[in-house]
Design a protein around this motif. Structure first.
Motif, short mmCIF file in Angstrom:
data_model
loop_
_atom_site.label_atom_id
_atom_site.label_comp_id
_atom_site.label_asym_id
_atom_site.label_seq_id
_atom_site.Cartn_x
_atom_site.Cartn_y
_atom_site.Cartn_z
N ARG A 73 31.65 38.69 38.92
CA ARG A 73 32.97 38.49 39.23
C ARG A 73 33.29 39.30 40.57
O ARG A 73 34.21 38.77 41.47
CB ARG A 73 33.90 39.36 38.14
CG ARG A 73 33.73 38.54 36.84
CD ARG A 73 34.76 39.00 35.96
NE ARG A 73 34.43 40.42 35.43
CZ ARG A 73 33.84 40.88 34.42
NH1 ARG A 73 33.31 39.78 33.39
NH2 ARG A 73 33.51 41.99 34.04
N ARG A 92 34.89 37.39 43.74
CA ARG A 92 35.95 37.73 44.38
C ARG A 92 35.84 38.05 45.89
O ARG A 92 36.62 37.73 46.88
CB ARG A 92 36.72 39.01 43.79
CG ARG A 92 37.66 39.67 44.15
CD ARG A 92 39.14 38.62 44.31
NE ARG A 92 40.01 39.17 44.72
CZ ARG A 92 41.14 38.36 45.38
NH1 ARG A 92 40.98 36.95 45.41
NH2 ARG A 92 42.24 38.85 45.90
N GLU A 140 35.69 34.79 47.87
CA GLU A 140 37.13 34.06 48.05
C GLU A 140 37.78 35.05 48.94
O GLU A 140 38.68 34.21 49.71
CB GLU A 140 37.65 34.37 46.42
CG GLU A 140 37.21 33.42 45.64
CD GLU A 140 37.87 33.81 44.19
OE1 GLU A 140 38.54 34.58 43.90
OE2 GLU A 140 37.43 32.99 43.04
#
Length: 408
Positions: free
Chosen positions: A178, A182, A185
């Motif tokens: 995760r 992130r 992104e």
């Protein structure tokens, strides 16, 4: 800016998927191992038909449920409960089958296959689920043995610790995935923000700066428009640099139309280079338009072929460098563009005879939100894998070397 928007795709890597594949192999191998143990001690069982019936169910269940243990999505709570039930029933049936060693310390009917059921809980839900499943297996072993012997405690603790450790590793891996997703992104969003900042610098900010200068020179109402354009330029520079400074509502309304037109008109006109995106593009025609009375353009005799996107970005960086020459060296400055097509890279050098750049001025300009170097030049070259280097001596002009390696 061009009408084509480049999108970054975040690739999510699954760290736990190899563990699921390993679990599939573990279940099959331990099933065969348990059946082999039974076959080697078949004559000592008082009721071997109980064991045969159980192993038939175990074999069918193990092979039929392999898709369920191929990944977390298909491994449901209902399946995990049923799988744990098969393991517990096998443990409790061991003394029923009449194998004396099953009670005195030997292996149970499912043997180490039961660890696979617990590991499935660990991979699905982490260490807490693993601890719960281990508790059921431990209770079943104690019931089957009739007491809590040292060997029983040893086996239960071994399964419990191993499953909890794997469950914890899976939780850490998922948290890392995760975090990585992130970060990717954010990186994609930052790159897109930098691209937009370059385009804004090349169009909107320069238009606003020109309006401010011309308005101040004309005076009267034009001076007021120039003042509002200056406010909007400062606000927009701050925005693309990472923040937003307050500007008056009047200046926002006055500049909004100009901003929209400056952004939208190139989109309506289209990017003529897009039509040539099927193959390599010659860089020379993209730079030849800069040649003039005060700009000397030197090129190789053969085409300088580059990927279309890289050629456009490099040409835009050269344009930005020439804009800096006109802005900082003055309209009377001379500039030279030299294109070199080396075996490993395309090198474009832009040199002028201006006053040069004082030491530390580039870093200061970037800190003030002036993005001509940081985004329009360095940012473009970075996006296509290239570099930009400045050589400047006060009083002796400035030389910018744009280097784009060729992809092998």
């Amino acid at each position: 800016m061009g009408s084509t928007v480049r999108r970054e795709r975040v690739v999510r890597m699954s760290v736990e998927q190899p563990l699921w594949r390993a679990l599939m192999g573990y279940r099959v191998l331990t099933m065969l191992y348990a059946i082999g143990l039974f076959a080697s001690a078949y004559e000592v069982y008082e009721r071997p038909w109980v064991a045969i019936a159980y192993f038939a169910v175990l074999a069918v269940w193990t092979l039929a449920t392999l898709p369920q243990v191929s990944g977390a999505r298909r491994c449901t709570k209902r399946f995990l409960t049923a799988d744990l039930t098969v393991a517990v029933v096998g443990i409790l049936l061991s003394p029923v089958a009449g194998h004396e060693r099953a009670v005195t310390g030997g292996s149970t009917l499912p043997s180490i296959w039961t660890a696979g059921a617990v590991l499935a809980w660990a991979l699905k839900g982490g260490w807490r689920w693993a601890a719960s499943a281990s508790l059921f297996i431990g209770v079943a072993n104690v019931i089957q043995r009739g007491d809590l012997s040292r060997s029983t405690l040893h086996n239960v603790l071994l399964v419990c610790i191993a499953s909890i450790a794997i469950g914890y590793v899976v939780e850490v891996a998922r948290a890392s995935e995760r975090t990585l997703a992130r970060a990717l992104e954010i990186e994609a969003a930052t790159r897109e923000r930098e691209r937009l900042a370059r385009d804004i610098h090349d169009s909107v900010l320069q238009v606003l700066a020109m309006v401010q200068r011309r308005g101040n020179a004309l005076g009267g109402e034009a001076a007021e428009i120039g003042r509002m354009a200056g406010e909007q330029e400062v606000a927009l520079r701050t925005l693309v640099a990472g923040g937003l400074s307050p500007a008056s509502r009047a200046s926002e309304d006055a500049a909004l139309g100009a901003v929209v037109r400056a952004v939208d008109e190139p989109d309506r006109a289209g990017d003529p280079a897009d039509a040539d995106s099927a193959g390599p593009r010659d860089l020379r025609p993209l730079l030849a338009g800069h040649a003039g009375a005060r700009v000397t353009f030197s090129e190789p005799g053969a085409p300088v072929l580059m990927p279309p996107a890289a050629a456009r970005e490099l040409a835009a960086a050269v344009s930005a460098a020439l804009d800096n020459v006109r802005l900082h060296a003055g309209a009377d400055a001379y500039a030279w563009i030299l294109v070199e097509d080396d075996p490993d890279a395309v090198i474009v050098t832009v040199r002028d005879d201006g006053p040069g750049i004082p030491e530390g001025r580039l870093a200061q300009a970037e800190g003030e939100g002036r993005l001509g170097v940081a985004q329009s030049i360095r940012g473009r070259l970075r996006d296509i894998g290239g570099t930009a280097e400045w050589i400047s001596v006060p009083g002796q002009g400035t030389e910018v070397e744009l280097n784009v390696p060729k992809k092998k």
